[in-house]
Structure formats: C-alpha cells, structure tokens
Design a protein around this motif. Structure first.
Motif, PDB file in Angstrom:
ATOM      1  N   THR A   1      53.280  25.421 -16.517  1.00 53.56           N
ATOM      2  CA  THR A   1      54.387  24.517 -16.189  1.00 53.56           C
ATOM      3  C   THR A   1      53.836  23.148 -15.843  1.00 53.56           C
ATOM      4  O   THR A   1      52.998  23.017 -14.952  1.00 53.56           O
ATOM      5  CB  THR A   1      55.211  25.061 -15.013  1.00 53.56           C
ATOM      6  OG1 THR A   1      55.715  26.351 -15.380  1.00 53.56           O
ATOM      7  CG2 THR A   1      56.370  24.142 -14.679  1.00 53.56           C
ATOM      8  N   TRP A   2      54.311  22.157 -16.573  1.00 54.52           N
ATOM      9  CA  TRP A   2      53.973  20.764 -16.323  1.00 54.52           C
ATOM     10  C   TRP A   2      55.035  20.166 -15.423  1.00 54.52           C
ATOM     11  O   TRP A   2      56.228  20.427 -15.598  1.00 54.52           O
ATOM     12  CB  TRP A   2      53.934  19.969 -17.621  1.00 54.52           C
ATOM     13  CG  TRP A   2      52.753  20.252 -18.495  1.00 54.52           C
ATOM     14  CD1 TRP A   2      52.617  21.263 -19.396  1.00 54.52           C
ATOM     15  CD2 TRP A   2      51.549  19.493 -18.559  1.00 54.52           C
ATOM     16  NE1 TRP A   2      51.394  21.186 -20.014  1.00 54.52           N
ATOM     17  CE2 TRP A   2      50.726  20.101 -19.529  1.00 54.52           C
ATOM     18  CE3 TRP A   2      51.091  18.349 -17.898  1.00 54.52           C
ATOM     19  CZ2 TRP A   2      49.465  19.602 -19.840  1.00 54.52           C
ATOM     20  CZ3 TRP A   2      49.838  17.857 -18.210  1.00 54.52           C
ATOM     21  CH2 TRP A   2      49.031  18.489 -19.178  1.00 54.52           C
ATOM     22  N   THR A   3      54.617  19.320 -14.481  1.00 58.22           N
ATOM     23  CA  THR A   3      55.519  18.532 -13.647  1.00 58.22           C
ATOM     24  C   THR A   3      55.263  17.068 -13.986  1.00 58.22           C
ATOM     25  O   THR A   3      54.116  16.615 -13.949  1.00 58.22           O
ATOM     26  CB  THR A   3      55.248  18.793 -12.153  1.00 58.22           C
ATOM     27  OG1 THR A   3      55.530  20.167 -11.887  1.00 58.22           O
ATOM     28  CG2 THR A   3      56.129  17.917 -11.273  1.00 58.22           C
TER      29      THR A   3
ATOM     30  N   THR B   1      56.128  12.957 -13.397  1.00 61.10           N
ATOM     31  CA  THR B   1      56.684  11.938 -12.513  1.00 61.10           C
ATOM     32  C   THR B   1      57.071  10.689 -13.290  1.00 61.10           C
ATOM     33  O   THR B   1      57.815   9.865 -12.786  1.00 61.10           O
ATOM     34  CB  THR B   1      55.688  11.574 -11.395  1.00 61.10           C
ATOM     35  OG1 THR B   1      54.485  11.103 -11.982  1.00 61.10           O
ATOM     36  CG2 THR B   1      55.408  12.789 -10.516  1.00 61.10           C
TER      37      THR B   1
ATOM     38  N   SER C   1      57.729  24.102 -19.488  1.00 58.38           N
ATOM     39  CA  SER C   1      56.811  25.247 -19.530  1.00 58.38           C
ATOM     40  C   SER C   1      56.480  25.635 -20.962  1.00 58.38           C
ATOM     41  O   SER C   1      57.323  25.531 -21.853  1.00 58.38           O
ATOM     42  CB  SER C   1      57.438  26.445 -18.813  1.00 58.38           C
ATOM     43  OG  SER C   1      57.606  26.158 -17.445  1.00 58.38           O
TER      44      SER C   1
ATOM     45  N   SER D   1      51.447  22.224 -12.798  1.00 64.70           N
ATOM     46  CA  SER D   1      51.715  22.652 -11.423  1.00 64.70           C
ATOM     47  C   SER D   1      51.633  24.174 -11.275  1.00 64.70           C
ATOM     48  O   SER D   1      51.431  24.673 -10.172  1.00 64.70           O
ATOM     49  CB  SER D   1      53.080  22.138 -10.968  1.00 64.70           C
ATOM     50  OG  SER D   1      54.089  22.501 -11.884  1.00 64.70           O
TER      51      SER D   1
ATOM     52  N   ALA E   1      61.903  16.823 -16.508  1.00 63.53           N
ATOM     53  CA  ALA E   1      61.074  16.668 -15.306  1.00 63.53           C
ATOM     54  C   ALA E   1      60.026  17.768 -15.180  1.00 63.53           C
ATOM     55  O   ALA E   1      58.931  17.541 -14.670  1.00 63.53           O
ATOM     56  CB  ALA E   1      61.946  16.624 -14.058  1.00 63.53           C
ATOM     57  N   THR E   2      60.341  18.977 -15.638  1.00 64.09           N
ATOM     58  CA  THR E   2      59.363  20.064 -15.726  1.00 64.09           C
ATOM     59  C   THR E   2      59.523  20.720 -17.091  1.00 64.09           C
ATOM     60  O   THR E   2      60.618  20.748 -17.653  1.00 64.09           O
ATOM     61  CB  THR E   2      59.535  21.133 -14.624  1.00 64.09           C
ATOM     62  OG1 THR E   2      60.823  21.707 -14.729  1.00 64.09           O
ATOM     63  CG2 THR E   2      59.337  20.534 -13.235  1.00 64.09           C
TER      64      THR E   2
ATOM     65  N   GLN F   1      49.108  13.565 -10.447  1.00 63.94           N
ATOM     66  CA  GLN F   1      49.731  13.240 -11.730  1.00 63.94           C
ATOM     67  C   GLN F   1      48.997  12.144 -12.502  1.00 63.94           C
ATOM     68  O   GLN F   1      49.413  11.796 -13.594  1.00 63.94           O
ATOM     69  CB  GLN F   1      51.185  12.820 -11.508  1.00 63.94           C
ATOM     70  CG  GLN F   1      51.360  11.457 -10.850  1.00 63.94           C
ATOM     71  CD  GLN F   1      51.195  11.434  -9.344  1.00 63.94           C
ATOM     72  OE1 GLN F   1      50.960  12.459  -8.714  1.00 63.94           O
ATOM     73  NE2 GLN F   1      51.300  10.266  -8.757  1.00 63.94           N
TER      74      GLN F   1
ATOM     75  N   GLY G   1      51.877  13.024 -15.019  1.00 70.09           N
ATOM     76  CA  GLY G   1      52.151  14.446 -15.110  1.00 70.09           C
ATOM     77  C   GLY G   1      50.921  15.316 -14.958  1.00 70.09           C
ATOM     78  O   GLY G   1      49.805  14.859 -15.179  1.00 70.09           O
TER      79      GLY G   1
END
Length: 172
Positions: free
Chosen positions: A100-102, A104, A136, A36, A133-134, A60, A33
């Motif tokens: 915001t984190w993304t 994987t 904030s 993003s 998955a995301t 990530q 992660g």
C-alpha cells in the motif's frame, strides 16, 4: 517612539508573521509518496521504530532520478535507508503481498516497479493518471523464500524522477 511602544509594535508584527511561519514547513513537506504497508524503511523511521536522520520527518520524500536501485533513491540525506544492518523490522508475508502506497502529493504516474534481489517481479502501469490518496498492489514475489528486501519504485509520468521505498520481509 517609547521603548514600550517599540516592544508592542514588534510583538504585533511577530503575531502578524506567525501564521505565515507556521505554513512554511507544511508546504515544504507536501511531497510525495511511500509504501506504508507492509511498513517500508522510511515508514519505520517516521514511527520511531528504527532511529534514522531527517527521513523521520519526511518519509514521503525519498525521490531521485528514475532507474536507480537504492532504498535512498540516491539521496545522500537519506542514505541510512541503504544500511541493511540497521535493524529494520521484518514483516512475515506469503508469496503474494499487498503493498500500500500513501501519497501526499499525487503525481501522474508512469508505473510502479517491484524488485526482489535485483530481479523485477512486477511492473504495474499507472496509466499516466494521478493515483488516489492510497493505492494497493498485490504482487507475486516469484518463488523466493526467507528474508528478502523488496524495492518498490513509483515512476512519475511527467518528470525524470521516481520515488523509492524498501520493505524488509520474511517470505514463508
């Protein structure tokens, strides 16, 4: 066996192996992660905004032991992320910023920490649960202004590691 039959057999074997070869890189990249938005340094590398090394292919994967305070997470292969003179794109923000984190690979989360100039400005519990998955977080930057480097840390609940991201902002 005739030479042409050997070639045919080798080609058939290659075709049989090809699907497995294509899967190998995909599985090794299923980790983990990054921030993003606003774009972290590794996100800028992945998009080709700033020229970087291997992190371009693995934004990530900036993982290291918990407790570090570096953009690279102590990973020598990603040390370019620690270089403040590299020409990172700066995002204009206000006193309150939504990060915001993304993800994987979604690990159970102890917490998320945010630092400005080495000072912790937010500590958000992950409740030892897997994030979506995301995800904030709205973070108050604590009265700073001008150009700042934000260090965002995702502390995993069930390992000794964390994921690190630096975001360059101009607080107006």
């Amino acid at each position: 066996m005739k030479r042409s039959h050997r070639r045919l057999a080798a080609a058939a074997a290659g075709v049989g192996i090809a699907p497995f070869v294509a899967v190998i890189p995909a599985t090794s990249a299923l980790a983990h992660g990054y921030v993003s938005a606003p774009m972290s340094r590794q996100a800028q590398c992945a998009k080709g905004i700033v020229q970087c090394g291997a992190i371009k292919y693995e934004p990530q994967s900036v993982e290291g032991p918990k407790g570090l305070r570096s953009c690279s997470g102590g990973n020598a292969g990603f040390r370019e992320l620690d270089d403040d003179s590299k020409g990172w794109q700066v995002t204009n923000v206000g006193q309150s910023v939504t990060f915001t984190w993304t993800f994987t690979a979604r690990h159970s989360t102890r917490n998320y920490e945010y630092y400005v100039g080495g000072r912790k400005v937010a500590d958000i519990s992950g409740n030892n649960k897997q994030p979506p998955a995301t995800l904030s977080h709205n973070v108050n930057l604590g009265g700073v202004s001008g150009r700042q480097k934000i260090l965002a840390i995702w502390n995993i609940a069930d390992t000794a590691n964390a994921f690190y991201a630096c975001i360059d902002v101009n607080v107006q």
